[in-house]
Design a protein around this motif. Structure first.
Motif, short mmCIF file in Angstrom:
data_model
loop_
_atom_site.label_atom_id
_atom_site.label_comp_id
_atom_site.label_asym_id
_atom_site.label_seq_id
_atom_site.Cartn_x
_atom_site.Cartn_y
_atom_site.Cartn_z
N ARG A 33 -2.02 -6.15 14.14
CA ARG A 33 -1.81 -7.57 13.83
C ARG A 33 -2.26 -8.43 15.01
O ARG A 33 -2.57 -7.93 16.08
CB ARG A 33 -0.33 -7.86 13.52
CG ARG A 33 0.31 -6.93 12.51
CD ARG A 33 -0.41 -6.90 11.17
NE ARG A 33 -0.32 -8.16 10.46
CZ ARG A 33 0.69 -8.48 9.64
NH1 ARG A 33 1.69 -7.62 9.47
NH2 ARG A 33 0.71 -9.63 9.00
N ILE A 34 -2.24 -9.74 14.81
CA ILE A 34 -2.56 -10.70 15.87
C ILE A 34 -1.25 -11.31 16.36
O ILE A 34 -0.53 -11.96 15.60
CB ILE A 34 -3.50 -11.81 15.38
CG1 ILE A 34 -4.86 -11.22 14.99
CG2 ILE A 34 -3.70 -12.87 16.46
CD1 ILE A 34 -5.83 -12.23 14.42
N ALA A 156 -15.21 -7.92 26.99
CA ALA A 156 -14.00 -7.33 26.41
C ALA A 156 -14.31 -6.69 25.05
O ALA A 156 -13.80 -5.61 24.73
CB ALA A 156 -12.92 -8.40 26.26
N LEU A 157 -15.17 -7.34 24.26
CA LEU A 157 -15.53 -6.78 22.97
C LEU A 157 -16.35 -5.50 23.11
O LEU A 157 -16.19 -4.55 22.34
CB LEU A 157 -16.32 -7.81 22.15
CG LEU A 157 -15.59 -9.10 21.74
CD1 LEU A 157 -16.48 -9.97 20.90
CD2 LEU A 157 -14.30 -8.78 21.01
N ALA A 158 -17.23 -5.47 24.12
CA ALA A 158 -18.07 -4.29 24.34
C ALA A 158 -17.23 -3.07 24.70
O ALA A 158 -17.65 -1.93 24.48
CB ALA A 158 -19.08 -4.57 25.44
N GLN A 159 -16.05 -3.28 25.23
CA GLN A 159 -15.18 -2.16 25.59
C GLN A 159 -14.69 -1.41 24.36
O GLN A 159 -14.34 -0.24 24.44
CB GLN A 159 -14.00 -2.69 26.41
CG GLN A 159 -13.20 -1.63 27.14
CD GLN A 159 -12.18 -2.25 28.10
OE1 GLN A 159 -12.35 -3.38 28.55
NE2 GLN A 159 -11.13 -1.51 28.40
N ASP A 183 -11.88 -17.26 15.34
CA ASP A 183 -12.37 -16.66 14.09
C ASP A 183 -12.96 -15.27 14.37
O ASP A 183 -12.77 -14.33 13.59
CB ASP A 183 -13.44 -17.54 13.45
CG ASP A 183 -12.85 -18.73 12.70
OD1 ASP A 183 -11.63 -18.73 12.44
OD2 ASP A 183 -13.62 -19.66 12.37
N LEU A 184 -13.69 -15.15 15.49
CA LEU A 184 -14.28 -13.87 15.87
C LEU A 184 -13.20 -12.82 16.09
O LEU A 184 -13.31 -11.67 15.62
CB LEU A 184 -15.12 -14.04 17.14
CG LEU A 184 -15.61 -12.78 17.82
CD1 LEU A 184 -16.56 -12.02 16.92
CD2 LEU A 184 -16.30 -13.13 19.15
N LEU A 185 -12.15 -13.18 16.81
CA LEU A 185 -11.06 -12.24 17.06
C LEU A 185 -10.34 -11.87 15.77
O LEU A 185 -9.92 -10.72 15.57
CB LEU A 185 -10.08 -12.84 18.07
CG LEU A 185 -10.64 -13.06 19.48
CD1 LEU A 185 -9.64 -13.83 20.33
CD2 LEU A 185 -11.00 -11.73 20.14
N THR A 186 -10.21 -12.84 14.87
CA THR A 186 -9.60 -12.55 13.57
C THR A 186 -10.45 -11.58 12.77
O THR A 186 -9.94 -10.65 12.14
CB THR A 186 -9.40 -13.86 12.78
OG1 THR A 186 -8.55 -14.74 13.53
CG2 THR A 186 -8.75 -13.59 11.43
N TYR A 209 -3.49 -18.96 13.75
CA TYR A 209 -4.16 -17.66 13.85
C TYR A 209 -3.21 -16.48 14.04
O TYR A 209 -3.62 -15.33 13.87
CB TYR A 209 -5.16 -17.69 15.01
CG TYR A 209 -6.42 -18.45 14.66
CD1 TYR A 209 -7.48 -17.82 14.01
CD2 TYR A 209 -6.55 -19.80 14.96
CE1 TYR A 209 -8.62 -18.53 13.67
CE2 TYR A 209 -7.69 -20.52 14.63
CZ TYR A 209 -8.72 -19.87 13.99
OH TYR A 209 -9.85 -20.57 13.65
N ALA A 210 -1.96 -16.71 14.37
CA ALA A 210 -1.04 -15.61 14.67
C ALA A 210 -0.43 -15.03 13.39
O ALA A 210 -0.06 -15.75 12.47
CB ALA A 210 0.07 -16.07 15.60
#
Length: 277
Positions: A33-34, A156-159, A183-186, A209-210
């Motif tokens: 979840r977020i 962070a995303l590349a990890q 939106d990207l993180l969602t 967003y949470a």
């Protein structure tokens, strides 16, 4: 998918020198979840995130990931599961965007392993997702604050971890890029099941967003739950010292906080104008 991962804090006490910042905190991060952490300045939001990621050792209590204390887990091993974007990261002088984002792949490379096509794909996808591919050959210290922030998010995303902790990821971003990053993180959460934990200052973005909202006040847990359960007028008054009205967001249906200040009167009577002779 991250539904098999559990991250909890048990009786957590944190501080610096003689100052106690977090005291007796119990916390469960819902997997897959977020989660958004909110609270007034200096309430312990960033300190909590640093401890969850193993950067700050607790004075008491423990942080547990999948049944193991994170502070007793080797750093590289932990970094394959849990990634962190701190509040004010510092890039090595002269490093290019491509090289910095590529450092997100280091936890996946052992002592004798080499860079692979999978690493290339992960970096390229992260650059594309954050709209920073055209900056790949630029030096990070030449970029604007907003561009640098998007590059750090790309790293962070590349990890490609199953859990991702972000401290104020929308810092330096204009309104458009704030929404794009969230939106990207969602999307990352929905498509990969990545567990997201982030600190946000904007209460209305946090509520929108949470899935799970955590409100801290003076180093203690004030409340946690869904945005509808947590973002109340009482919570805003206690946690932020601010009178407000909570209404339904006409776009998302989530709670929307309207601050009430001394000069933000809901209904104001126009001053009388004296007539001429």
């Amino acid at each position: 998918m991250t539904t098999s991962h559990s991250l909890t804090a048990e009786g957590l006490a944190l501080g610096y020198a003689d100052r106690v910042v977090i005291d007796s905190l119990d916390l469960v991060v819902p997997p897959g979840r977020i989660t958004v952490i909110v609270g007034a300045n200096a309430c312990g939001k960033s300190t909590l995130l640093r401890s969850l990621s193993r950067l700050l050792t607790p004075r008491a209590g423990r942080v547990v990931l999948d049944g193991k204390e994170v502070h007793r887990t080797p750093a590289r091993q932990l970094a394959r599961t849990l990634g962190l974007l701190p509040q004010s990261p510092v890039a090595p002088e002269g490093i290019t965007v491509l090289d910095l984002v590529g450092r997100g792949r280091h936890p996946h490379q052992g002592m004798f392993s080499r860079w692979t096509e999978r690493d290339d794909r992960a970096v390229a996808a992260a650059l594309t997702a954050t709209q920073t591919a055209d900056l790949a050959d630029r030096a990070v210290d030449e970029l604007s604050g907003g561009q640098r922030q998007r590059v750090w998010i790309a790293m962070a995303l590349a990890q490609q971890t199953d859990l991702l902790l972000l401290d104020e990821p929308t810092t330096f971003l204009d309104a458009c890029h704030q929404v794009e990053v969230l939106d990207l993180l969602t999307d990352l959460n929905h498509t990969r099941g990545t567990t997201i934990v982030m600190v946000l200052h904007d209460l209305n973005l946090a509520a929108r967003y949470a899935d799970h909202l955590i409100a801290l006040a003076s180093g203690r847990l004030h409340s946690c739950g869904t945005p509808a359960d947590v973002l109340t007028e009482e919570c805003v008054r206690t946690v932020f010292g601010l009178d407000s009205r909570i209404i339904d967001d006409p776009v998302s249906g989530r709670p929307l906080m309207l601050p009430i200040g001394r000069h933000n009167v809901l209904a104001r009577t126009a001053p009388a104008v004296s007539g001429g002779a």
